[in-house]
Design a protein around this motif. Structure first.
Motif, PDB file in Angstrom:
ATOM      1  N   UNK A  46       0.819  -1.205   0.000  1.00 38.90           N
ATOM      2  CA  UNK A  46       0.000   0.000   0.000  1.00 38.90           C
ATOM      3  C   UNK A  46       0.855   1.258   0.000  1.00 38.90           C
ATOM      4  N   UNK A  47       1.975   1.209   0.752  1.00 41.79           N
ATOM      5  CA  UNK A  47       2.877   2.358   0.819  1.00 41.79           C
ATOM      6  C   UNK A  47       3.579   2.573  -0.513  1.00 41.79           C
ATOM      7  N   UNK A  48       4.119   1.493  -1.074  1.00 39.73           N
ATOM      8  CA  UNK A  48       4.898   1.634  -2.291  1.00 39.73           C
ATOM      9  C   UNK A  48       4.033   1.984  -3.481  1.00 39.73           C
ATOM     10  N   UNK A  49       2.724   1.696  -3.404  1.00 40.87           N
ATOM     11  CA  UNK A  49       1.838   2.105  -4.486  1.00 40.87           C
ATOM     12  C   UNK A  49       1.731   3.628  -4.556  1.00 40.87           C
ATOM     13  N   UNK A  50       1.941   4.275  -3.384  1.00 37.15           N
ATOM     14  CA  UNK A  50       1.837   5.722  -3.345  1.00 37.15           C
ATOM     15  C   UNK A  50       3.110   6.381  -3.858  1.00 37.15           C
ATOM     16  N   UNK A  51       4.217   5.662  -3.803  1.00 37.07           N
ATOM     17  CA  UNK A  51       5.493   6.194  -4.237  1.00 37.07           C
ATOM     18  C   UNK A  51       5.927   5.492  -5.516  1.00 37.07           C
ATOM     19  N   UNK A  52       6.552   6.244  -6.384  1.00 34.08           N
ATOM     20  CA  UNK A  52       7.010   5.681  -7.646  1.00 34.08           C
ATOM     21  C   UNK A  52       8.435   5.168  -7.464  1.00 34.08           C
ATOM     22  N   UNK A 109      24.241   9.865  -6.712  1.00 36.53           N
ATOM     23  CA  UNK A 109      24.178   9.397  -5.321  1.00 36.53           C
ATOM     24  C   UNK A 109      25.374   9.867  -4.515  1.00 36.53           C
ATOM     25  N   UNK A 110      26.572   9.734  -5.065  1.00 35.46           N
ATOM     26  CA  UNK A 110      27.795   9.966  -4.297  1.00 35.46           C
ATOM     27  C   UNK A 110      28.302  11.401  -4.339  1.00 35.46           C
ATOM     28  N   UNK A 111      27.737  12.206  -5.243  1.00 29.70           N
ATOM     29  CA  UNK A 111      28.175  13.602  -5.318  1.00 29.70           C
ATOM     30  C   UNK A 111      26.999  14.561  -5.206  1.00 29.70           C
ATOM     31  N   UNK A 112      26.056  14.501  -6.133  1.00 30.71           N
ATOM     32  CA  UNK A 112      24.968  15.481  -6.158  1.00 30.71           C
ATOM     33  C   UNK A 112      24.036  15.357  -4.953  1.00 30.71           C
ATOM     34  N   UNK A 113      23.819  14.114  -4.477  1.00 23.90           N
ATOM     35  CA  UNK A 113      22.972  13.892  -3.288  1.00 23.90           C
ATOM     36  C   UNK A 113      23.784  13.209  -2.177  1.00 23.90           C
ATOM     37  N   UNK A 114      25.051  13.573  -2.100  1.00 23.02           N
ATOM     38  CA  UNK A 114      25.965  12.882  -1.185  1.00 23.02           C
ATOM     39  C   UNK A 114      25.485  12.921   0.263  1.00 23.02           C
ATOM     40  N   UNK A 395      16.604  10.588   4.135  1.00 25.49           N
ATOM     41  CA  UNK A 395      15.265  11.132   3.953  1.00 25.49           C
ATOM     42  C   UNK A 395      14.770  10.720   2.575  1.00 25.49           C
ATOM     43  N   UNK A 396      13.476  10.880   2.353  1.00 24.04           N
ATOM     44  CA  UNK A 396      12.924  10.557   1.036  1.00 24.04           C
ATOM     45  C   UNK A 396      13.481  11.546   0.013  1.00 24.04           C
ATOM     46  N   UNK A 397      13.837  11.037  -1.167  1.00 22.38           N
ATOM     47  CA  UNK A 397      14.418  11.894  -2.188  1.00 22.38           C
ATOM     48  C   UNK A 397      13.990  11.397  -3.565  1.00 22.38           C
ATOM     49  N   UNK A 407      15.274   5.634   4.622  1.00 25.99           N
ATOM     50  CA  UNK A 407      15.677   4.360   5.208  1.00 25.99           C
ATOM     51  C   UNK A 407      16.012   3.284   4.204  1.00 25.99           C
ATOM     52  N   UNK A 408      15.840   3.553   2.916  1.00 25.78           N
ATOM     53  CA  UNK A 408      16.160   2.545   1.903  1.00 25.78           C
ATOM     54  C   UNK A 408      17.662   2.277   1.881  1.00 25.78           C
ATOM     55  N   UNK A 409      18.016   1.011   1.738  1.00 31.21           N
ATOM     56  CA  UNK A 409      19.412   0.641   1.552  1.00 31.21           C
ATOM     57  C   UNK A 409      19.805   0.928   0.105  1.00 31.21           C
ATOM     58  N   UNK A 410      20.987   1.515  -0.088  1.00 30.46           N
ATOM     59  CA  UNK A 410      21.452   1.868  -1.430  1.00 30.46           C
ATOM     60  C   UNK A 410      22.778   1.169  -1.695  1.00 30.46           C
TER      61      UNK A 410
END
Length: 516
Positions: A46-52, A109-114, A395-397, A407-410
């Motif tokens: 239900x949660x992931x349906x709300x997020x793309x 990931x490692x520079x622009x949203x480091x 945080x959500x991005x 909280x997602x693992x990257x």
């Protein structure tokens, strides 16, 4: 569904660590988690349906994409990325995992949203001896992390400190060459990984403590401790994927990791305590080593450093520094033996630049572009940490039009990026020439080659690695000719990988040194 599961299991049939995982799933986890997992699955859906979320492979109930990892996750996820794209999401148990498999996305990931992706996803097996509370590699970005990072950048891996220890590293490499010479005289094969480990470990122990920790009787033990920690940390752990199991150790990974690490940290504690006692004695003369620097920092400013931090920082240095360097040297020698033309070309450069009978010095490295290219090509094909260290979204991005939840693992798949076909010609072949005349380096600015990471969490030991790797490899190549053991065709050398926190050869490389 049963056919799907059977197909996945067949992909890593015979791998002990992953069969243990399946056994734990079957006997303990699935029966007790069916109801809880189903509810969590529905809530998550239900949660992931709300997020793309980024594209994802089909998921099994409860365990999601867990079995898709296989026994070599860097390869399994690279294959999936070719289907679902370089920005891909997986559901591993109850954990959302985002996998990055291209240089352009790694830069995002490692520079622009480091900063957003600067925290670590900490494996439960690392929660031993309070280590994650003080570990530079796993700490979240904050005051303590900045303190340890500053200690590394300002007091440990500075050019001045590394220059001061240059003669020490040269001496350890000379001891390596003497060891190889003994084998050369009797035509005996050298275990390249073991020899490289002893040299690297003693170079570290002399830099830190001014002593050799490894003698003829202890080398195997130290390597067993370190390899044991890295192997256990690299195995899939159900406690990482199901929060309800977080405080359990169903597979025994945490206890085995602690067993190995406790032996090593016990040795480090003893050495630190002995030094502290010596410093209290009248007439004590300060040593020119890392431990002396850290203890002086502790005395001058206890807020900057204390003995507990010192102990855990030293454990980090030994775990990370010795294992990664050993792996890179062994892979480089393997690739060179498989490619005699490249080996001859490297030796010719060394002969012309260094001269016959002279030893390789760190000051010579800048004038050895082909040797540097060989090391870069080795790191491209065989990055020591194929996923670097896992990160976690603070945080959500939004990334490329998709949502990465808090909280997602990257996972940044450096192994896949090093073989990205849109960047590299003939990406699976060992071709050092691709780096000759190229400005691409490993310092974290060229995202097509990031074996040490990038951004604020780039490996702090990179300046030392840039010195010891070419010094050790160049010395082995300049002082000896090499051949594989009798009966082995060079092109058929075993290239099987052993997945862990670092990527080792499954079969140790044994090569026979020959006097030029």
């Amino acid at each position: 569904m049963s056919n799907h599961i059977s197909k996945i299991l067949a992909s890593y049939k015979g791998d002990r660590g992953y069969m243990d995982l399946v056994l734990a799933l079957t006997l303990y986890v699935i029966p007790s988690l069916v109801l809880l997992g189903a509810l969590a699955f529905l809530a998550t859906r239900n949660q992931t349906n709300k997020a793309k979320l980024p594209p994802s492979p089909p998921r099994l109930p409860i365990i999601g994409n867990l079995l898709e990892l296989g026994d070599k996750p860097h390869k399994s996820l690279a294959k999936l990325a070719k289907i679902y794209g370089p920005l891909m999401s997986l559901r591993i148990g109850q954990v959302t995992t985002v996998v990055i498999s291209s240089a352009s996305l790694a830069k995002e990931v490692l520079q622009n949203h480091d900063l957003i992706f600067s925290n670590r996803s900490v494996p439960q097996a690392a929660n031993i001896l309070d280590h994650t509370e003080f570990c530079l590699g796993f700490l979240p970005v904050g005051p303590l992390w900045r303190k340890l990072r500053r200690a590394c950048n300002s007091h440990i891996f500075t050019p001045r400190k590394l220059d001061a220890n240059q003669e020490l590293r040269r001496k350890k490499v000379q001891e390596l060459l003497a060891h190889v010479q003994e084998h050369c005289l009797v035509g005996k094969a050298v275990d390249i990984g073991q020899a490289a480990f002893r040299t690297t470990f003693n170079a570290l122990s002399n830099t830190i403590f001014s002593v050799d920790l490894i003698d003829s009787s202890s080398g195997t033990s130290y390597r067993t401790f370190i390899r044991g920690v890295m192997d256990e940390l690299g195995k899939p752990n159900l406690s990482d994927y199901f929060p309800v199991l977080r405080y359990f150790d169903i597979q025994g990974l945490r206890s085995r990791t602690e067993n190995h690490a406790a032996k090593l940290i016990g040795i480090l504690e003893r050495i630190v305590d002995e030094r502290l006692q010596s410093r209290r004695m009248e007439g004590y003369v300060l040593k020119n080593d890392m431990l002396e620097t850290l203890l002086s920092l502790s005395e001058e400013d206890s807020d900057m450093m204390d003995n507990n931090l010192i102990k855990h920082l030293l454990l980090d240095l030994f775990l990370a520094g010795s294992d990664t360097t050993t792996s890179t040297i062994e892979w480089a020698m393997t690739e060179l033996l498989r490619n005699p033309r490249i080996l001859r070309k490297a030796r010719e450069e060394l002969k012309q630049t260094i001269g016959s009978g002279n030893s390789v010095q760190e000051s010579d490295i800048a004038g050895l572009p082909y040797l540097q290219a060989i090391i870069k090509e080795t790191l491209r094909l065989h990055p020591p940490a194929p996923f670097l260290l896992p990160r976690e979204a603070r945080e959500e991005v939004e990334l490329c039009g998709f949502t990465i939840p808090e909280g997602a693992q990257v996972l940044v798949n450096a192994w896949a990026i090093g073989r990205e076909q849109s960047i590299w010609d003939d990406p699976d072949s060992f071709v050092p020439e691709r780096f000759v005349g190229s400005n691409i380096d490993v310092k974290g600015q060229n995202f097509e080659l990031i074996p040490f990471g990038a951004g604020r969490r780039i490996c702090p030991g990179l300046p030392l690695a840039n010195r010891i790797l070419p010094l050790m490899l160049g010395s082995l190549l300049h002082s000896f000719c090499w051949k594989v053991e009798d009966g082995v065709i060079p092109e058929n050398l075993d290239m099987e990988e052993r997945f862990g926190f670092t990527l080792e050869k499954a079969q140790p490389l044994r090569a026979i040194p020959i006097q030029p």
